[in-house]
Design an enzyme around this catalytic site. Structure first.
Site, PDB file in Angstrom:
ATOM      1  N   ASN A 210       0.840  -1.207   0.000  1.00  0.00           N
ATOM      2  CA  ASN A 210       0.000   0.000   0.000  1.00  0.00           C
ATOM      3  C   ASN A 210       0.871   1.252   0.000  1.00  0.00           C
ATOM      4  O   ASN A 210       2.098   1.168  -0.023  1.00  0.00           O
ATOM      5  CB  ASN A 210      -0.950  -0.029   1.194  1.00  0.00           C
ATOM      6  N   ILE A 307      -2.675  -7.422  14.274  1.00  0.00           N
ATOM      7  CA  ILE A 307      -1.595  -7.318  15.271  1.00  0.00           C
ATOM      8  C   ILE A 307      -2.064  -6.523  16.490  1.00  0.00           C
ATOM      9  O   ILE A 307      -1.869  -6.932  17.636  1.00  0.00           O
ATOM     10  CB  ILE A 307      -0.350  -6.643  14.634  1.00  0.00           C
ATOM     11  N   PHE A 323      -4.444   3.382  14.921  1.00  0.00           N
ATOM     12  CA  PHE A 323      -4.724   4.406  13.904  1.00  0.00           C
ATOM     13  C   PHE A 323      -5.898   3.928  13.058  1.00  0.00           C
ATOM     14  O   PHE A 323      -6.072   2.722  12.863  1.00  0.00           O
ATOM     15  CB  PHE A 323      -3.502   4.628  12.999  1.00  0.00           C
TER      16      PHE A 323
HETATM   17  O1  C5P Z   1      -9.013  -2.406  11.134  1.00  0.00           O
HETATM   18  P1  C5P Z   1      -8.027  -1.451  10.585  1.00  0.00           P
HETATM   19  O2  C5P Z   1      -7.005  -2.094   9.699  1.00  0.00           O
HETATM   20  O3  C5P Z   1      -8.590  -0.237   9.942  1.00  0.00           O
HETATM   21  O4  C5P Z   1      -7.247  -0.915  11.893  1.00  0.00           O
HETATM   22  C1  C5P Z   1      -6.223  -0.024  11.821  1.00  0.00           C
HETATM   23  C2  C5P Z   1      -5.337  -0.157  13.029  1.00  0.00           C
HETATM   24  O5  C5P Z   1      -5.053  -1.528  13.308  1.00  0.00           O
HETATM   25  C3  C5P Z   1      -3.996   0.476  12.816  1.00  0.00           C
HETATM   26  O6  C5P Z   1      -3.550   0.931  14.057  1.00  0.00           O
HETATM   27  C4  C5P Z   1      -3.154  -0.665  12.301  1.00  0.00           C
HETATM   28  O7  C5P Z   1      -1.766  -0.459  12.539  1.00  0.00           O
HETATM   29  C5  C5P Z   1      -3.689  -1.834  13.084  1.00  0.00           C
HETATM   30  N1  C5P Z   1      -3.649  -3.128  12.381  1.00  0.00           N
HETATM   31  C6  C5P Z   1      -2.834  -4.124  12.837  1.00  0.00           C
HETATM   32  N2  C5P Z   1      -2.819  -5.342  12.181  1.00  0.00           N
HETATM   33  C7  C5P Z   1      -3.591  -5.569  11.122  1.00  0.00           C
HETATM   34  C8  C5P Z   1      -4.439  -4.552  10.644  1.00  0.00           C
HETATM   35  C9  C5P Z   1      -4.439  -3.343  11.292  1.00  0.00           C
HETATM   36  O8  C5P Z   1      -2.109  -3.919  13.805  1.00  0.00           O
HETATM   37  N3  C5P Z   1      -3.540  -6.738  10.518  1.00  0.00           N
END
Ligand code: C5P
Length: 401
Positions: A210, A307, A323
């Site tokens: 991305n 994560i 975020f």
């Molecule tokens: O659900 P979404 O992807 O919009 O959530 C965004 C937040 O979750 C961000 O803080 C991003 O770093 C974290 N995130 C994560 N692992 C993922 C997807 C998102 O830690 N697989």
């Protein structure tokens, strides 16, 4: 004002013409209230007599690793423990190379290896020596190991050259030492941060990723460091230098980011998930480069682990900040994530316009926490990061009360 009262500085002086400026540095450190002991490398004596520093510091100067008399007064291990900071100024190219390689063939290098205290170096050398790839590598590796590198400055050099390589002026170095000792609001806090995009392999040469540049996450790491936090930055592939003093863990895929984060999450105090983690990965990445043999192809994608949600579900969990990058209904989605992922705070930003969010230097945030919210107006990512770290400190302190 005696800004360095009660501070113990071990001043290391190596063989370079800027050794004459170390005399002024020593005088200013003492004037600022510091207690200073001087260690010279043997070649530093070719430039300035030890007696100069002895007269200024009021203490004997340490030079020889095998000096029985000096060892009986304060042996080198004791000297390494005695100081609050080891400042090497000037630090020659030779010294930096040896420090990086872990040599201990003189007293100063031995002290640097034997000390648990922070080491700061003020490089001073000819501009060509400074530009040499070997010096650059040495300095970068020292920075990665949390050695503080102060300078060099640019300008006229003793040899007649002009360029970067001059030692910072003594006043500036004293200022840096004073700044270093100002207590930060995050002193002693372990802060774990993810930044940048992830890459999900399709085959050995292609991937899904991305537009995240990592700028916001790196600015946050910098702002947290300034407040004294011990920062581990788990970063996807970005084109940014690691901020000086962070522990950088470079990863590619979401799975690697997850593994790196989970290793440290339960011993961290604050976790900021700033990375744009790919939500999906290719189910079976090909072992060999795919050939364009058909008119169309489809990829089977599977969900990546979240994560942030995994960290916030830990039994011993850090203060969790997420975020939310949204193109619409910012508040609704941000509040939803705050709750679903059980977060302490979420910073939401509108993406999709050219003014903030991905790939640009500025941003604006709407920050939410259970029972509160605050806007951070449009500004550079450096400014935004400082304000967000201030807000995190505020909420984190409340949560611990
Ligand atoms: O659900 P979404 O992807 O919009 O959530 C965004 C937040 O979750 C961000 O803080 C991003 O770093 C974290 N995130 C994560 N692992 C993922 C997807 C998102 O830690 N697989």
């Amino acid at each position: 004002m005696q800004t360095l009262a009660n501070k113990k500085i071990l001043l290391g002086i190596t063989g370079g013409i800027a050794a004459y400026k170390a005399a002024e540095l020593l005088r200013l450190l003492i004037k600022a209230g510091a207690e200073v002991r001087v260690v010279m490398t043997p070649s530093a004596q070719e430039f300035v007599q030890p007696l100069t520093y002895q007269a200024l510091s009021g203490h004997r100067v340490y030079i020889d690793l095998f000096d029985a008399e000096a060892e009986s007064a304060m042996d080198h291990i004791e000297l390494a423990r005695w100081c609050d900071l080891l400042l090497v100024a000037p630090a020659s190219a030779n010294f930096l190379g040896k420090l990086n390689a872990g040599y201990a063939d003189n007293l100063l290098l031995t002290l640097c290896l034997a000390s648990k205290q922070p080491v700061a170096v003020a490089p001073a050398m000819n501009q060509q020596m400074f530009a040499n790839a070997a010096t650059e590598d040495n300095i970068n590796q020292l920075k990665a190991r949390r050695v503080l590198v102060w300078g060099p400055a640019e300008g006229e050099q003793a040899c007649g050259d002009v360029g970067p390589g001059r030692m910072l002026e003594p006043e500036q170095l004293v200022n840096n030492v004073a700044q270093y000792f100002i207590p930060g609001k995050l002193d002693g806090v372990e802060l774990l941060l993810t930044a940048g995009p992830t890459r999900e392999a399709i085959d050995p040469v292609r991937y899904i990723s991305n537009r995240s540049s990592g700028k916001m996450g790196y600015a946050l790491a910098e702002a947290a460091l300034k407040e004294g936090a011990s920062v581990t930055l788990v970063s996807g592939p970005v084109a940014l230098p690691a901020p000086q003093g962070v522990q950088l863990v470079a990863v590619e895929s979401a799975q690697q980011m997850y593994d790196a984060v989970m290793q440290q999450a339960s011993t961290s105090d604050i976790f900021i998930a700033c990375a744009a983690v790919a939500d999906y990965r290719v189910d079976q990445a090909a072992d060999h480069k795919l050939k364009k043999s058909t008119d169309s192809m489809s990829l089977q994608l599977v969900r990546n682990v979240d994560i942030l949600a995994a960290v916030s579900a830990l039994e011993r969990r850090p203060f969790c900040v997420g975020f939310a990058a949204e193109t619409r209904q910012l508040e609704k989605y941000a509040l939803g994530k705050l709750e679903q992922k059980n977060l302490d705070m979420i910073a939401a930003n509108q993406v999709g316009d050219s003014n903030s969010g991905f790939e640009v230097d500025s941003n604006q945030l709407e920050v939410f926490w259970p029972g509160g919210r605050q806007s951070i107006e449009h500004a550079t990512k450096t400014d935004i990061a400082k304000q967000l770290i201030d807000l995190i400190i505020e909420r984190y302190t409340c949560a611990r009360r």
